[in-house]
Design a protein around this motif. Sequence first.
Motif, mmCIF file in Angstrom:
data_model
loop_
_atom_site.group_PDB
_atom_site.id
_atom_site.type_symbol
_atom_site.label_atom_id
_atom_site.label_comp_id
_atom_site.label_asym_id
_atom_site.label_seq_id
_atom_site.Cartn_x
_atom_site.Cartn_y
_atom_site.Cartn_z
ATOM 1 N N GLU A 107 0.826 -1.209 0.000
ATOM 2 C CA GLU A 107 0.000 0.000 0.000
ATOM 3 C C GLU A 107 0.868 1.271 0.000
ATOM 4 O O GLU A 107 0.537 2.270 -0.619
ATOM 5 C CB GLU A 107 -0.888 -0.018 1.245
ATOM 6 C CG GLU A 107 -2.294 0.470 0.989
ATOM 7 C CD GLU A 107 -3.193 0.231 2.196
ATOM 8 O OE1 GLU A 107 -2.809 -0.528 3.111
ATOM 9 O OE2 GLU A 107 -4.272 0.826 2.205
ATOM 10 N N HIS A 108 1.973 1.233 0.731
ATOM 11 C CA HIS A 108 2.878 2.400 0.796
ATOM 12 C C HIS A 108 3.962 2.332 -0.283
ATOM 13 O O HIS A 108 4.654 3.314 -0.525
ATOM 14 C CB HIS A 108 3.584 2.474 2.151
ATOM 15 C CG HIS A 108 2.697 2.829 3.301
ATOM 16 N ND1 HIS A 108 3.183 3.308 4.487
ATOM 17 C CD2 HIS A 108 1.350 2.776 3.450
ATOM 18 C CE1 HIS A 108 2.177 3.525 5.328
ATOM 19 N NE2 HIS A 108 1.056 3.201 4.724
ATOM 20 N N ALA A 109 4.156 1.154 -0.879
ATOM 21 C CA ALA A 109 5.167 0.943 -1.924
ATOM 22 C C ALA A 109 6.593 1.219 -1.452
ATOM 23 O O ALA A 109 7.385 1.883 -2.114
ATOM 24 C CB ALA A 109 4.843 1.757 -3.175
ATOM 25 N N HIS A 110 6.932 0.744 -0.253
ATOM 26 C CA HIS A 110 8.316 0.743 0.223
ATOM 27 C C HIS A 110 8.440 -0.240 1.394
ATOM 28 O O HIS A 110 7.439 -0.800 1.843
ATOM 29 C CB HIS A 110 8.792 2.148 0.607
ATOM 30 C CG HIS A 110 7.861 2.872 1.541
ATOM 31 N ND1 HIS A 110 7.377 4.130 1.279
ATOM 32 C CD2 HIS A 110 7.301 2.491 2.710
ATOM 33 C CE1 HIS A 110 6.580 4.487 2.263
ATOM 34 N NE2 HIS A 110 6.507 3.526 3.143
ATOM 35 N N HIS A 111 9.671 -0.408 1.866
ATOM 36 C CA HIS A 111 9.890 -1.344 2.977
ATOM 37 C C HIS A 111 9.539 -0.712 4.317
ATOM 38 O O HIS A 111 9.729 0.479 4.518
ATOM 39 C CB HIS A 111 11.350 -1.813 2.991
ATOM 40 C CG HIS A 111 11.631 -2.890 2.002
ATOM 41 N ND1 HIS A 111 11.975 -2.604 0.701
ATOM 42 C CD2 HIS A 111 11.601 -4.243 2.112
ATOM 43 C CE1 HIS A 111 12.155 -3.753 0.058
ATOM 44 N NE2 HIS A 111 11.930 -4.755 0.883
ATOM 45 N N HIS A 112 9.048 -1.542 5.206
ATOM 46 C CA HIS A 112 8.701 -1.114 6.563
ATOM 47 C C HIS A 112 9.444 -1.966 7.582
ATOM 48 O O HIS A 112 9.595 -3.176 7.388
ATOM 49 C CB HIS A 112 7.207 -1.330 6.815
ATOM 50 C CG HIS A 112 6.340 -0.213 6.362
ATOM 51 N ND1 HIS A 112 5.008 -0.149 6.662
ATOM 52 C CD2 HIS A 112 6.622 0.901 5.652
ATOM 53 C CE1 HIS A 112 4.487 0.954 6.144
ATOM 54 N NE2 HIS A 112 5.444 1.602 5.518
ATOM 55 N N LEU A 113 9.838 -1.358 8.696
ATOM 56 C CA LEU A 113 10.309 -2.126 9.838
ATOM 57 C C LEU A 113 9.078 -2.649 10.569
ATOM 58 O O LEU A 113 8.168 -1.876 10.893
ATOM 59 C CB LEU A 113 11.130 -1.249 10.782
ATOM 60 C CG LEU A 113 11.729 -1.995 11.974
ATOM 61 C CD1 LEU A 113 12.884 -2.891 11.530
ATOM 62 C CD2 LEU A 113 12.189 -1.029 13.058
ATOM 63 N N VAL A 190 7.465 11.134 11.297
ATOM 64 C CA VAL A 190 6.044 11.472 11.437
ATOM 65 C C VAL A 190 5.213 10.631 10.477
ATOM 66 O O VAL A 190 5.567 10.477 9.301
ATOM 67 C CB VAL A 190 5.799 12.972 11.121
ATOM 68 C CG1 VAL A 190 4.306 13.286 11.174
ATOM 69 C CG2 VAL A 190 6.567 13.861 12.084
ATOM 70 N N TYR A 191 4.133 10.047 10.990
ATOM 71 C CA TYR A 191 3.089 9.471 10.144
ATOM 72 C C TYR A 191 1.858 10.349 10.321
ATOM 73 O O TYR A 191 1.348 10.466 11.434
ATOM 74 C CB TYR A 191 2.769 8.030 10.565
ATOM 75 C CG TYR A 191 3.516 6.972 9.777
ATOM 76 C CD1 TYR A 191 4.749 7.247 9.206
ATOM 77 C CD2 TYR A 191 2.988 5.704 9.604
ATOM 78 C CE1 TYR A 191 5.429 6.285 8.485
ATOM 79 C CE2 TYR A 191 3.669 4.732 8.883
ATOM 80 C CZ TYR A 191 4.886 5.033 8.326
ATOM 81 O OH TYR A 191 5.557 4.073 7.612
ATOM 82 N N THR A 192 1.386 10.961 9.250
ATOM 83 C CA THR A 192 0.231 11.852 9.356
ATOM 84 C C THR A 192 -1.061 11.041 9.491
ATOM 85 O O THR A 192 -1.080 9.825 9.269
ATOM 86 C CB THR A 192 0.123 12.741 8.104
ATOM 87 O OG1 THR A 192 0.025 11.885 6.964
ATOM 88 C CG2 THR A 192 1.335 13.648 7.962
HETATM 89 ZN ZN LIG Z 1 5.168 3.429 4.637
#
Ligand SMILES: [Zn+2]
Length: 258
Positions: A107-113, A190-192
Amino acid sequence: MRRVAAMVAMAVLALGVPTAHSAPPEELPNLVPLPLYDLDVEKAEDDPDLPALRFAMATANRGDYALDLFAEPAGPGEATAHQCVDWATDRVCAGRQEVGRFVWHAEHAHHHLEDFALYELRRFRRNGVPDMSRAGLVATSGKVSFCIIDVEYDDESEQPSPLYWLPHPLYYSCIVGAGFQGISPGWRDVYTRGTPGQEIVLAGVAPGTYALVVTTDPEDRLLETDESDNVAVTGVEILPGPRIKVVCASRSGRLRCR
Ligand SMILES: [Zn+2]
């Protein structure tokens, strides 16, 4: 030969010359969440018939060293996360420790920890502190994964490191390689409110006053100088509708709502 080596080792010890990876454990960041803010009630992401409490989340690094994470590929869409725990010089890492996993977030199109944050709605005890027992839990997001980067200056930072006062910070993008992420000293991630996942579904939650609790690194995998300040609280009154009203907020790193 062995005796010579032992003598050299003793001489090194006597002179106080640091050996490889003998860095003191305080060469670590200190992550501190701000109380969740910018609250609103919207439709739940997965079920538009249900209301959800949405909010923004910010994590500051108030330590003297960066949170610095590097990903090593470990399979399709997966990588292990390695935190710098030993700095040779500023920005040059001399030693890393495995602290978790990066996963591909479509959904975000990148890697997450994985498991970077946890959002919970809890009952308050009479003393203004959330009931952190199992009985005190009303609703939760479950553990949330994050891309962790420098988004804004931390204006409450006590010791912003001069090194990082540059035109742009070091950890500036979620799409660098498989994962090069972190938070510089004196900066915040920050996550909005609009970011997918920034919600707690309010199904079956009765009107009343509750503690909205944020915990950074709920599994305590990341290495920090202080592991006791990974929480913050926003007091919310849930009114019929539902609508919400913020009634108090703790200091960053504290549980008491004031
Ligand atoms: Zn993300």
